[in-house]
Write a protein that holds these residues in place. Structure first.
Motif, short mmCIF file in Angstrom:
data_model
loop_
_atom_site.label_atom_id
_atom_site.label_comp_id
_atom_site.label_asym_id
_atom_site.label_seq_id
_atom_site.Cartn_x
_atom_site.Cartn_y
_atom_site.Cartn_z
N ASN A 6 0.81 -1.28 0.08
CA ASN A 6 0.07 0.01 0.03
C ASN A 6 0.69 1.12 0.14
OD1 ASN A 6 -2.53 -0.89 -0.28
ND2 ASN A 6 -2.99 -1.22 1.95
N ASN A 7 1.70 1.11 0.82
CA ASN A 7 2.64 2.68 1.05
C ASN A 7 3.66 2.83 -0.11
OD1 ASN A 7 2.00 3.73 3.36
ND2 ASN A 7 3.03 2.01 4.63
N LEU A 8 3.89 1.78 -0.94
CA LEU A 8 4.95 2.03 -2.01
C LEU A 8 4.31 2.15 -3.29
CD1 LEU A 8 7.92 -0.29 -1.26
CD2 LEU A 8 7.58 1.76 -0.26
N ASN A 9 3.01 1.95 -3.15
CA ASN A 9 1.99 2.12 -4.49
C ASN A 9 2.43 3.67 -4.98
OD1 ASN A 9 -0.05 1.38 -6.35
ND2 ASN A 9 -1.51 2.87 -5.06
N ARG A 10 2.56 4.64 -4.01
CA ARG A 10 2.88 6.09 -4.34
C ARG A 10 4.01 6.45 -5.52
NH1 ARG A 10 3.03 8.16 1.59
NH2 ARG A 10 2.21 6.23 1.84
N TYR A 11 4.77 5.43 -5.59
CA TYR A 11 6.17 5.43 -6.31
C TYR A 11 5.79 5.06 -7.77
CZ TYR A 11 7.86 6.33 -1.36
OH TYR A 11 8.09 6.77 -0.31
N ASP A 12 5.49 6.02 -8.56
CA ASP A 12 5.10 5.63 -9.82
C ASP A 12 5.74 6.47 -10.96
OD1 ASP A 12 3.69 8.05 -9.58
OD2 ASP A 12 1.82 7.33 -9.50
N GLY A 13 6.68 7.43 -10.66
CA GLY A 13 7.42 8.25 -11.54
C GLY A 13 6.44 9.34 -12.15
N VAL A 14 5.34 9.72 -11.59
CA VAL A 14 4.55 10.77 -12.27
C VAL A 14 4.89 12.14 -11.34
CG1 VAL A 14 2.33 11.64 -12.54
CG2 VAL A 14 2.91 9.16 -13.12
N LYS A 15 4.69 12.20 -9.99
CA LYS A 15 4.97 13.53 -9.43
C LYS A 15 6.36 13.78 -8.67
CE LYS A 15 -0.03 13.35 -7.99
NZ LYS A 15 -0.87 13.52 -6.60
N PHE A 16 7.08 12.73 -8.28
CA PHE A 16 8.41 12.82 -7.79
C PHE A 16 9.47 11.75 -7.84
CE2 PHE A 16 5.34 11.62 -4.50
CZ PHE A 16 6.02 10.52 -3.96
N GLY A 17 10.41 11.79 -7.57
CA GLY A 17 11.38 10.99 -7.70
C GLY A 17 11.63 10.38 -9.23
#
Length: 378
Positions: free
Chosen positions: A241-252
């Motif tokens: 659930n928590n790592l779902n936010r890392y998708d290359g769209v908004k940051f990182g």
């Protein structure tokens, strides 16, 4: 607070305008937009953050390789004035801390704010302290603990007013009325607990030293045989659930040469995460799937509740566990550290006798752990 204390932070704790990666390529180029609450409290206390230290990717242990010594442990072992703030869910840092002459202080869940800590397994995340000098570690803990409106999991406990006790002067066999419970079903194969070949039935054994230092009793730790399974099922679900936010769209990190949004997600995560993290995410997605939710996640949550209810801190003050079990896989050994994550309990992992011991207290009873640490350092 002693002016000699140097505070380092793991690369999962936000420090405004500083790069933060949590050990992962997926956060390349990301800078912290604000300070974590622990940083603010250290700043208010006039304590400078000396520097950041590297970490395993999101703190996820590699169950398929031998332990290396975490940077936090190496840094603490090299300088007794150093205290390092970090998050340790699976026990690698605690295990290596005790085996390399340092301590890990893990406070009660909800007493040190997680605001500004990169989330991994939300219900288990808790900032702790690696240190060679536990008195200094508890001094730092006294500065960073306490309620924070920015963290909804904070609780009211007596640890909000931590005081460093003076070492006991007149302790005989028992130690300041601290009652230690030794689980027979964990220490059953005693000669396989430590690296040494010493028999744990003679007067030099860890068990004997515990009995000669504290008031001890023997217990059976219920559900211990499934601790590691419950820990892994629930942590994998939360990691997914928590790592779902890392998708290359908004940051990182963002993978190049993607033709559409699905390609962007796939390529970024494939290249940005290591194998261990991918496995945890896949396991978590599987656990939370419609087919497996009831049989895995819901059942694990029920057992988590039973584990909490099985602990009888009215009969003892502290539970003593080894820091490793020889002959067991790292996955199986994670059971030794699961109890603190699943029940939100405070602990101190420290050298004791020929090896390390993990002392676990009831919610908000860090004072019991401080007494044990001070006695162990006499």
């Amino acid at each position: 607070m002693s002016n000699q204390i140097k505070v380092f932070i793991e690369d999962s704790i936000m420090q405004k305008d500083e790069p933060i990666t949590a050990g992962s390529k997926i956060l390349t180029g990301f800078k912290s937009p604000f300070n974590a609450t622990v940083i603010e409290r250290l700043n208010e206390a006039g304590i400078k953050i000396n520097r950041r230290v590297t970490m395993d990717e999101f703190g996820i242990d590699d169950y398929f390789s031998d332990d290396d010594i975490p940077t936090a442990v190496r840094e603490a072992a090299a300088d007794e004035d150093v205290c390092i703030l970090c998050n340790d869910i699976f026990g690698k840092i605690r295990r290596q801390a005790a085996l390399n002459g340092t301590c890990f202080i893990k406070p009660t869940y909800g007493t040190v704010s997680r605001y500004g800590l990169i989330p991994v397994a939300t219900s288990m995340d808790q900032i702790g302290i690696v240190c060679a000098n536990p008195r200094k570690g508890f001094e730092v803990l006294a500065k960073i603990n306490g309620k924070d409106a920015k963290d909804g999991a904070m609780i009211d406990t007596k640890s909000d007013s931590l005081n460093i006790p003076s070492p006991c002067q007149q302790c005989q066999k028992s130690m300041c009325d601290v009652r230690i419970a030794v689980p027979d079903n964990v220490w059953v194969d005693e000669k396989n607990i430590c690296e040494s070949e010493a028999s744990f039935k003679n007067d030099t054994s860890v068990i004997s030293k515990l009995e000669n230092t504290f008031e001890t009793s023997r217990i059976n730790l219920e559900y211990f045989e499934v601790y590691h399974q419950v820990l892994y099922i629930l942590s994998a679900a939360e990691i997914s659930n928590n790592l779902n936010r890392y998708d290359g769209v908004k940051f990182g990190y963002r993978a190049e040469n993607s033709n559409n949004l699905n390609d962007l997600y796939f390529n970024t995560r494939s290249d940005g995460f290591t194998l261990n993290t991918k496995l945890a995410i896949i396991m978590g997605a599987n656990v939370l799937s419609q087919e497996n939710y009831t049989g895995y996640y819901e059942k694990a949550m029920k057992i988590r509740r039973l584990i909490k209810e099985s602990l009888k801190f009215d009969s003892y003050d502290v539970i003593a566990l080894p820091v490793q079990m020889k002959g067991k896989s790292k996955y199986e050994q994670s059971a030794l550290y699961a109890i603190t994550a699943l029940a939100g309990l405070p602990s101190v992992t420290m050298p004791f006798g020929d090896c390390g011991v993990q002392f676990i207290a009831d919610v908000g009873r860090e004072d019991m752990l401080m007494k044990i640490v001070m006695r162990g350092n006499q």
